[in-house]
Design a protein around this motif. Sequence first.
Motif, PDB file in Angstrom:
ATOM      1  N   GLN A 413       0.815  -1.210   0.000  1.00  0.00           N
ATOM      2  CA  GLN A 413       0.000   0.000   0.000  1.00  0.00           C
ATOM      3  C   GLN A 413       0.851   1.263   0.000  1.00  0.00           C
ATOM      4  N   GLU A 469      -8.133  -5.782  10.670  1.00  0.00           N
ATOM      5  CA  GLU A 469      -8.595  -4.561  10.007  1.00  0.00           C
ATOM      6  C   GLU A 469      -7.941  -4.412   8.635  1.00  0.00           C
ATOM      7  N   SER A 473      -8.712  -6.142   3.294  1.00  0.00           N
ATOM      8  CA  SER A 473      -9.396  -4.871   3.059  1.00  0.00           C
ATOM      9  C   SER A 473      -8.839  -4.226   1.794  1.00  0.00           C
ATOM     10  N   ASP A 474      -9.482  -3.156   1.370  1.00  0.00           N
ATOM     11  CA  ASP A 474      -9.000  -2.414   0.203  1.00  0.00           C
ATOM     12  C   ASP A 474      -8.435  -1.068   0.631  1.00  0.00           C
ATOM     13  N   HIS A 475      -7.850  -1.021   1.830  1.00  0.00           N
ATOM     14  CA  HIS A 475      -7.303   0.227   2.342  1.00  0.00           C
ATOM     15  C   HIS A 475      -6.127   0.688   1.484  1.00  0.00           C
ATOM     16  N   ASP A 476      -6.114   1.977   1.167  1.00  0.00           N
ATOM     17  CA  ASP A 476      -4.919   2.553   0.566  1.00  0.00           C
ATOM     18  C   ASP A 476      -4.075   3.170   1.673  1.00  0.00           C
ATOM     19  N   ASN A 478      -3.525   6.246   2.627  1.00  0.00           N
ATOM     20  CA  ASN A 478      -4.182   7.279   3.430  1.00  0.00           C
ATOM     21  C   ASN A 478      -5.159   6.679   4.425  1.00  0.00           C
ATOM     22  N   THR A 479      -5.852   5.626   4.008  1.00  0.00           N
ATOM     23  CA  THR A 479      -6.807   4.982   4.919  1.00  0.00           C
ATOM     24  C   THR A 479      -6.072   4.280   6.063  1.00  0.00           C
ATOM     25  N   ILE A 480      -4.943   3.631   5.733  1.00  0.00           N
ATOM     26  CA  ILE A 480      -4.145   2.988   6.785  1.00  0.00           C
ATOM     27  C   ILE A 480      -3.640   4.025   7.773  1.00  0.00           C
ATOM     28  N   LYS A 482      -4.887   6.964   8.434  1.00  0.00           N
ATOM     29  CA  LYS A 482      -6.021   7.469   9.214  1.00  0.00           C
ATOM     30  C   LYS A 482      -6.396   6.488  10.317  1.00  0.00           C
ATOM     31  N   HIS A 483      -6.416   5.194   9.989  1.00  0.00           N
ATOM     32  CA  HIS A 483      -6.761   4.186  10.997  1.00  0.00           C
ATOM     33  C   HIS A 483      -5.731   4.155  12.112  1.00  0.00           C
ATOM     34  N   GLU A 486      -6.167   7.002  14.427  1.00  0.00           N
ATOM     35  CA  GLU A 486      -7.388   6.898  15.234  1.00  0.00           C
ATOM     36  C   GLU A 486      -7.255   5.884  16.371  1.00  0.00           C
TER      37      GLU A 486
END
Length: 530
Positions: A413, A469, A473-476, A478-480, A482-483, A486
Amino acid sequence: MFFIYGVEDTNFDPGYEPDWAVISTVKRDQVREHPPVKETSQWSFSLPLSELYSLRRSRFSLGRNFLVFTSRGGHPLPPLHFHRGGTRELLRALQRYIILAPSPVDGRLFLAYPHDSGALSQSFDELHLFDDGSSDLVSRFIQDPYATTFGGFSKVTNFFRGALRPPDSPFHSRGPQDHHGPPSADDEPGFELITCGVELGPKPDVTRGQPLDKWEEFLDPEGRVKDPQQIKELVFRGGITPSLRKDVWKFLLGFYPWNSTVKEREDILRMKTDEYFRMKVQWKSVSEEQEMRNSLLRGYRSLIERDVSRTDRHNTFFSGNDNPGLALLNDVLMTYCMFNFDLGYVQGMSDLLAPLLFVTQNEVESFWCLTGFMEMVHQNFEESQEAMKQQLLQLSLLMKALDPELLDYLDSQDSGSLCFCFRWLLIWFKREFSFEDILSLWEVLWTRLPCENFHLLMAASILESQRGEFIGSDHDFNTILKHINELTMKLDLQTVLRGAEANYLQLACCKELPVKVQEVIGLVRSPQPR
């Protein structure tokens, strides 16, 4: 020929980075003596694309990107900083004229090849790395460098280490004729291939203990600590009761030697108090007129004032306006600049001091405890960032051994060598746990048990806890990211500590553990550079 022009951002303050990067402005080295690079002005240079060997994409700050180009002569060009994005656009533009192939061992490094790939295929033929013909080798290499390359990796174990350096570079890998020579000081660590052939045993169950709640019984009649190792083991296993932290922390952080008597500690305190106030007078006595001619001190003061105003303000010791705790925080950090001129003040150090000041409630003691803490982490704040890069590489090694599938997913990713863990390692998870949990965590880490890199095992434990998680998943990227951000204040400290110790025990029990991983967890000593 490509031409890059960079406009200096006069509003960019290198001391403030949103995610605790400490990369500051880079002095641009003059490269006029290495044609065909040409500097056309103070802030620009040009280079034929045919002379571009590689480019490295660095992203340790998460908010600030920069690229470093290296010519075929082995000379790095001035870093190009991208304060408002644009790296991807530049890479796409370059790919219209050349091939940029990601390095199989470093996701941030791209090797440049002409679209005419005949020369590249020929070079593979000459190395005899692959059994089959090389007619389609280049396309396979670019599309799947891992599968294509590792098939022939066993024939030349140091192939990639050499391939990552320009052939004319003085740091290029040595040939067989000089393998007895001294190792290159530029060899970048972390490139040992860890295969799936190493099978770890089951992860053991780990239990935590009770906090250390007695102190006097561990002292002899003169006040010496009878068994320092026992104290460290008890602290590692369960932490320290809050009422004893003020006493025990001074030993863990080197304020007092473990074998000192009560009388000796009185002398040490008197001597260290005098030394502290001598250093404090040095900056306190600088007049406004003098400070106007001292940009370094002026810069440190500005950074400290800004960081102090937002450090742990939710804690009653630092909350409110005109709080004496804030004044102490400011004074200790300014005095540290006098103690360590080379390092001075770097953003994030106020986060390290605040818990020390809260526990000791004493200006002098918190200062000397800070110096002990900085002995463990000072390299994190050095401008070169080499220590942070090294730790991220070591974390990748641990993850490759513990959970290669998860690491491969994260790498796929464009995670930038686990760079989203940067803040965790920089200030030892200060932003990830509550203030009280940080007190418990740091005293565990200060024991340096079971190894000095236990914080890396903690990072691996957190990543493993998020496996469900990520995998599938299809996390890119930025999503990783962000997670990960958080997770702040949502992690259970005791669970993470149990997972980290279980990781250590699982790795330590593996008889075929790669040497590089053994070095990370302290089973063998890393070779010292000559």
